[in-house]
Design an enzyme around this catalytic site. Structure first.
Site, PDB file in Angstrom:
ATOM      1  N   GLU A   1      17.106  25.889  23.895  1.00  0.00           N
ATOM      2  CA  GLU A   1      16.403  24.578  23.903  1.00  0.00           C
ATOM      3  C   GLU A   1      15.070  25.390  23.258  1.00  0.00           C
ATOM      4  O   GLU A   1      14.612  26.594  23.777  1.00  0.00           O
ATOM      5  CB  GLU A   1      16.124  23.977  25.590  1.00  0.00           C
ATOM      6  CG  GLU A   1      14.719  23.205  26.475  1.00  0.00           C
ATOM      7  CD  GLU A   1      15.158  22.708  27.483  1.00  0.00           C
ATOM      8  OE1 GLU A   1      16.312  22.429  27.696  1.00  0.00           O
ATOM      9  OE2 GLU A   1      14.201  22.389  28.323  1.00  0.00           O
TER      10      GLU A   1
ATOM     11  N   LYS B   1      16.461  30.479  31.600  1.00  0.00           N
ATOM     12  CA  LYS B   1      15.178  31.119  30.916  1.00  0.00           C
ATOM     13  C   LYS B   1      14.935  32.458  30.121  1.00  0.00           C
ATOM     14  O   LYS B   1      15.204  33.550  30.609  1.00  0.00           O
ATOM     15  CB  LYS B   1      13.923  30.770  32.241  1.00  0.00           C
ATOM     16  CG  LYS B   1      12.927  30.329  31.627  1.00  0.00           C
ATOM     17  CD  LYS B   1      11.771  30.631  33.065  1.00  0.00           C
ATOM     18  CE  LYS B   1      10.340  29.463  33.526  1.00  0.00           C
ATOM     19  NZ  LYS B   1      10.037  28.756  32.011  1.00  0.00           N
TER      20      LYS B   1
ATOM     21  N   ASP C   1      16.455  28.575  27.886  1.00  0.00           N
ATOM     22  CA  ASP C   1      15.323  27.799  27.219  1.00  0.00           C
ATOM     23  C   ASP C   1      14.300  28.803  27.036  1.00  0.00           C
ATOM     24  O   ASP C   1      14.484  29.719  27.871  1.00  0.00           O
ATOM     25  CB  ASP C   1      15.430  26.891  28.977  1.00  0.00           C
ATOM     26  CG  ASP C   1      13.184  25.621  28.337  1.00  0.00           C
ATOM     27  OD1 ASP C   1      13.513  26.451  27.144  1.00  0.00           O
ATOM     28  OD2 ASP C   1      13.382  25.633  28.964  1.00  0.00           O
TER      29      ASP C   1
ATOM     30  N   LYS D   1      11.561  14.285  29.317  1.00  0.00           N
ATOM     31  CA  LYS D   1      10.396  14.377  30.701  1.00  0.00           C
ATOM     32  C   LYS D   1       9.791  12.851  30.716  1.00  0.00           C
ATOM     33  O   LYS D   1       8.889  12.378  30.392  1.00  0.00           O
ATOM     34  CB  LYS D   1       8.822  15.122  30.804  1.00  0.00           C
ATOM     35  CG  LYS D   1       9.606  16.699  30.879  1.00  0.00           C
ATOM     36  CD  LYS D   1       8.575  17.728  30.590  1.00  0.00           C
ATOM     37  CE  LYS D   1       8.934  19.418  30.453  1.00  0.00           C
ATOM     38  NZ  LYS D   1      10.394  19.722  30.300  1.00  0.00           N
TER      39      LYS D   1
ATOM     40  N   ASP E   1      12.078  20.183  23.391  1.00  0.00           N
ATOM     41  CA  ASP E   1      11.249  19.596  25.165  1.00  0.00           C
ATOM     42  C   ASP E   1      10.400  20.381  24.482  1.00  0.00           C
ATOM     43  O   ASP E   1       9.934  18.443  24.752  1.00  0.00           O
ATOM     44  CB  ASP E   1      11.935  20.496  25.967  1.00  0.00           C
ATOM     45  CG  ASP E   1      11.262  20.349  27.172  1.00  0.00           C
ATOM     46  OD1 ASP E   1      10.565  19.890  27.051  1.00  0.00           O
ATOM     47  OD2 ASP E   1      10.944  21.637  28.024  1.00  0.00           O
TER      48      ASP E   1
HETATM   49 MG    MG Z   1      12.057  23.154  29.008  1.00  0.00          MG
END
Ligand code: MG
Length: 353
Positions: A201, A146, A175, A263, A239
Site C-alpha cells: 500500500e 505497517k 502499508d 476511506k 491510499d
Molecule cells: Mg494506508
C-alpha cells in the site's frame, strides 16, 4: 421535536465539534497524532425526520481542516435547503460527506453481505512478531503490517520472519504510508514476489510537505507508482493517492488496475465516486478514517453495499478512543452488519453535549 416551530425551510442544521483523545497516539509521517478532531452534523426536516453525519477530515490527506468545516457550518446557519448544501465547494469534501449522510431518509438499506472479514493491524518493527500468533488464533487471516517507519533494510530483514509466522493461507498487506523512494520501493517489491503479500500500500507519496503536494510533485508520484505497478507482480494499493473524489477521478482516467484503498469518510460525493469505481470493476478495500462510530457506520454502509469482490476491511481499529462511547464494534476477524446497524447516531450526538 415539533415540526411546527421550524421555519419554512427544508432543514434545520446543527453541528457539534469534537476533540477526542486516542487511547494511544498514532504514528504518522507528520509525527504523533494524539486526538481526533471533527464535527457531527444533525439535519432535521420539516416533517421531523432527523439524520446525522460526521466530518472527520485528515488534513494531511488533502482534506479540509475542522476549522474550515466549522466555519462553513456557521456560515450556512440553522436554516438550510438542498440547494445551499449542494452548493458547498468541493474542497469541503468531509463536510459534504457528513451532510449527505445526515439527510433524513426512509429507504431501508439492504447490505450485500451479512458480514465482512477485517484485516488485523500489526505494529511496525520487530513488535510485529509477538502479535501474529494471537491474532491468528482470534481468527484473522488477513494481516496488515505497517512498514516504512524504521530503517527500510532492517524492516525488510524481518519480512521472512513475518511471513513464516502467518497461518497457512493467510495474506499480508504492507502499508508504507508513502515513506519509500523509488529504490527502496523496488527492493521491497522485488522481495514480495513469491511471498503471500496481498498488496503493498502506497509505497511512495510526495514528500512530507505541510499541505497537499503540488500538481507537478503529484504527477511525479503518479508516474512512479504506475511504473512500479508495471514492473512487479505484487499489486500496489493506492491510499493517500486517492483521498478525494478528484483523486479517484484522476486515477480512473489513468485506468489504474491496482487496488484502491477507499476511506469513504473522505469522499464528498460517495455515491458518484463509488459508481465510477464499480463501473471500472475496481478492486476496493474499504478503510477507516479513524472517525467515531457515527461516521464509521456511514462508511461501513458503503462497504457492506459494495457489489464488487469483497476484500478484508481496513476497520480493525477499535478500541480506538479513550472514551469508548465513540468506538465502533470490537474489531474481531469479522464485522457483522447487524452490529454496525445497531449503532445509534443519536447516542453519539448526545454524548457530545
Ligand atoms: Mg494506508
Amino acid at each position: 421535536m415539533g415540526a411546527t416551530n421550524l421555519p419554512p425551510m427544508q432543514y434545520r442544521l446543527q453541528f457539534r465539534r469534537y476533540r477526542l483523545p486516542f487511547r494511544s497516539a498514532m504514528r504518522t509521517a507528520h509525527g504523533p497524532w494524539t486526538e481526533r478532531e471533527g464535527l457531527l452534523v444533525r439535519l432535521e426536516d420539516a416533517a421531523g425526520g432527523v439524520g446525522y453525519g460526521e466530518a472527520a477530515p485528515i488534513p494531511w490527506f488533502g482534506s479540509e481542516t475542522v476549522d474550515s468545516a466549522g466555519s462553513a457550518c456557521r456560515e450556512l446557519g440553522e436554516a438550510v435547503d438542498d440547494e445551499r448544501l449542494g452548493a458547498l465547494p468541493r474542497e469541503l469534501g468531509c463536510l459534504r460527506n457528513a451532510l449527505a449522510a445526515a439527510r433524513p431518509r426512509e429507504k431501508a438499506f439492504a447490505p450485500v453481505h451479512p458480514h465482512l472479514a477485517v484485516a488485523a493491524l500489526l505494529p511496525a518493527g520487530r513488535a510485529v512478531l509477538g502479535l501474529i500468533a494471537a491474532k491468528a488464533e482470534a481468527g484473522f487471516r488477513v494481516f496488515k503490517w505497517k512498514v516504512g517507519v524504521g530503517d527500510p533494510a532492517d524492516e525488510l530483514a524481518l519480512l521472512d520472519d513475518v511471513c513464516a509466522a502467518l497461518p497457512s493461507g493467510a495474506k499480508l498487506r504492507l502499508d508504507a504510508n508513502g515513506a519509500w523512494d523509488r529504490r527502496q520501493a523496488e527492493r521491497w517489491l522485488a522481495r514480495c514476489a513469491d511471498r503471500p503479500v496481498e498488496f503493498v500500500e502506497q509505497p511512495a507519496f510526495a514528500g512530507p510537505t505541510a499541505g497537499r503536494p503540488s500538481a507537478t510533485e503529484m504527477r511525479k508520484v503518479d508516474d512512479l507508482l504506475r511504473g512500479l505497478a508495471g514492473d512487479f507482480p505484487t499489486p500496489i494499493a493506492l491510499d493517500e493517492s486517492v483521498a478525494s473524489d478528484a483523486d479517484v477521478e484522476r486515477w480512473l482516467a489513468m485506468d489504474w488496475q491496482g487496488v484502491w484503498v477507499i476511506k469513504p469518510s473522505l469522499l464528498g460525493d460517495v455515491a458518484t465516486t463509488l459508481a465510477g469505481l464499480a463501473k471500472a470493476r475496481a478492486t476496493v478495500v474499504f478503510s477507516s478514517a479513524l472517525e467515531t462510530r457515527l461516521g464509521a457506520q456511514a462508511a461501513l454502509r458503503v462497504a457492506f453495499g459494495w457489489q464488487g469482490e469483497p476484500r478484508a476491511l481496513g476497520f480493525g481499529v477499535w478500541p480506538l478512543f479513550a472514551d469508548g462511547r465513540f468506538d465502533g464494534p470490537y474489531a474481531g476477524p469479522f464485522l457483522h452488519w447487524e452490529d454496525v446497524n445497531r449503532i445509534n447516531p443519536e447516542a453519539v450526538w448526545n454524548a457530545l453535549s
